[in-house]
Design an enzyme around this catalytic site. Sequence first.
Site: not given
Ligand code: HMG
Length: 424
Positions: A78, A258, A274, A371
């Site tokens: 994912e 989740k 597991d 995401h």
């Molecule tokens: P952002 O604000 O663009 O990040 O977030 P940033 O530029 O401020 O970066 C902060 C740090 O995030 C970075 O630090 C990296 O460590 C990491 P740095 O290295 O720059 O010092 N980071 C990344 N690492 C790898 N690849 C990248 C990357 N970008 C930032 N491309 C971010 C962007 C996606 C991290 C943020 O919007 C976020 O955390 N979103 C949440 C996404 C999420 O939860 N995804 C899971 C799938 S959705 C789901 O299934 C769960 C859910 O339904 C659960 C729920 O409902 O509770 C949401």
Amino acid sequence: MTADFRHFYQKTWAERTDIVAQQAHLTPAEQALFKQYYLEQHHEIIENYLTDYPLPMGLAVNFVVDGVNRIIPMVTEEPSVIAAASNGAKIVKRAGGFTTTLNQREMIGQIVLEHLADPEQTATIIEQHAAALLDVADAAHPSLKKRGGGARSLRTRVLGQGYLSIDLFVDVQAAMGANMLNSMLEAVAKSIGVMTKTDALMSILSNYATASLVKAECDIPVGLLQAGRYSGELVAQKMASASTVAQLDPYRATTHNKGIMNGIDALAIASGNDWRALESGAHAYAAKDGQYRGMSKWTTDGTTLHGELELPLPVGIVGGSIKINELAQLNQRLLGIQTAGDLERIMIAVGLAQNLAALRALVTTGIQQGHMHLQLKSLAMAAGATAAELPKILQQLELAPQQDLATTQRLIADMRQIKEETDD
Ligand code: HMG
């Protein structure tokens, strides 16, 4: 024509793949996939082996758990899970890191008796012989005792309708211990059979590992949570509200949880554990008071956001498939762990980091911004974009009013047509 699957497990690998190709009318290119991902030694792990099924492995960074810097191998299909874990961990690192608590690490197994006229009386007899039964358990797996583990205690629970559960608590040391525990249970069940003249209905470990609870906590100054136009204080309040909703509503709790399991499963797979066992135990624990609730809790006093997550995580660092999985062993080295407890502490912190990042995104920009941005690559590849086409397609997709498969396919087709025209 239907292929013949009788004694499929006794066929050679070449025979098996031929049968499958015949049954499903596979093309040579499809059949080649069996060969491409084939690993000889995996015949020994599962039955009717065809091939391996690759999943991407990446590294989450920024974790500080109990004062130690950690990098986290994660296996997941994912997009944005690893980015989110690293993002949550980065915020917590600035706040001093995660602290964890692990008081006990025992596995529980059950021997269930049925058709008892007086279950309370049978329970009393068994409890009177508890010490002898613990010795029987240890004798069934003497090497565990030599390593400092072994059977620790026994309890009985009257389940109603003539059923009685005898629960055996075992210190399984570095292993997850399912097989050890099951052998011990079967030996104890035999002794109980002699003692009570009752054959056990079943003897099996319980994945509701309430004697292997581990907890992670973090305290984040609200200023670290600021996101765009949202002040840190507002983000903290909204995250606390999101946490309350997950306590109240099973529909929201399921999605909330989740998100937590996104991280825990990814590390469980990367460490050879597991994950189905962890999933079932975690969700049972989320319903421990009779209603299914969010696994984590977030509260704020306006200055600090406090987060906590407690789950049963009975993981192992030896045994099972770990010994034959070189990547699981390599991942232990990346994690820098010495004990199964170390892995539990890191895993629970990963769950909390994952939840922090998801909730912060949900109550501010919304989940799609971060995401979907990362999901676009998968979308473009699913639509048939080549590696060379990816950067340009991603640029166009970012600006597109709809980010779906049909739009992406159209963008790729347009781009190829323009290229053809300019090449001519
Ligand atoms: P952002 O604000 O663009 O990040 O977030 P940033 O530029 O401020 O970066 C902060 C740090 O995030 C970075 O630090 C990296 O460590 C990491 P740095 O290295 O720059 O010092 N980071 C990344 N690492 C790898 N690849 C990248 C990357 N970008 C930032 N491309 C971010 C962007 C996606 C991290 C943020 O919007 C976020 O955390 N979103 C949440 C996404 C999420 O939860 N995804 C899971 C799938 S959705 C789901 O299934 C769960 C859910 O339904 C659960 C729920 O409902 O509770 C949401």
